[in-house]
Design an enzyme around this catalytic site. Structure first.
Site, PDB file in Angstrom:
ATOM      1  N   CYS A  46      33.866  39.737  40.680  1.00  0.00           N
ATOM      2  CA  CYS A  46      33.480  38.509  39.972  1.00  0.00           C
ATOM      3  C   CYS A  46      32.801  37.504  40.900  1.00  0.00           C
ATOM      4  O   CYS A  46      32.903  37.577  42.127  1.00  0.00           O
ATOM      5  CB  CYS A  46      34.696  37.883  39.301  1.00  0.00           C
ATOM      6  SG  CYS A  46      35.847  37.143  40.457  1.00  0.00           S
ATOM      7  N   CYS A  48      33.542  34.343  41.409  1.00  0.00           N
ATOM      8  CA  CYS A  48      34.407  33.473  42.207  1.00  0.00           C
ATOM      9  C   CYS A  48      34.947  34.198  43.445  1.00  0.00           C
ATOM     10  O   CYS A  48      35.282  33.558  44.436  1.00  0.00           O
ATOM     11  CB  CYS A  48      35.516  32.846  41.382  1.00  0.00           C
ATOM     12  SG  CYS A  48      36.649  33.963  40.578  1.00  0.00           S
TER      13      CYS A  48
END
Length: 136
Positions: A46, A48
């Protein structure tokens, strides 16, 4: 779940910073049984993880105090290792990415995805550095 060519650079980013990639339940168990402090990074594909978690974990290693051991499991790739790491992170629910600090096998500090997402790497690094000051 993810093709090796996709995750390889994400694994290597941590490995190049000194993290050891763990792929089996036994490797995770052995790592967590070692004396001292162990930082466990639950890696992820992902945004993040790329923008905050990995850079924050790496930056946190620039301070004087740091964990004795750095390890990583990759969610969606190392299913067995990730499951064992997460079992040791209870009572926290499964989260990717996540960063946990263990001392002598006991969980002492945890950053879940909601602590990471939307925060700059410097904040993640500062949070971890404070934990290192307390536990390392």
């Amino acid at each position: 779940m993810y093709p090796p060519e996709l995750v390889k650079p994400m694994q290597e980013e941590l490995e190049n910073a000194g993290f050891i990639s763990l792929h089996t339940s036994e490797e995770v168990t052995n790592a967590l049984q070692k004396e001292g402090t162990t930082l466990v990074m639950v890696n992820s594909v992902c945004g993040c993880a790329a923008g905050s978690a990995r850079p924050g974990a790496i930056t946190s290693l620039q301070f004087d105090k740091k964990p004795n051991q750095l390890v990583t499991v990759f969610a969606g790739v190392d299913a067995e290792a990730t499951a064992t790491a997460r079992e040791n992170m209870i009572p926290f629910p499964p989260s990717s990415p996540a960063i946990a600090l263990f001392k002598d096998g006991e969980l002492v500090h945890m950053l879940e995805r909601h602590h990471i997402e939307g925060r700059p790497a410097e904040i993640i690094a500062a949070n971890l550095a404070a934990a290192y000051d307390e536990f390392c």
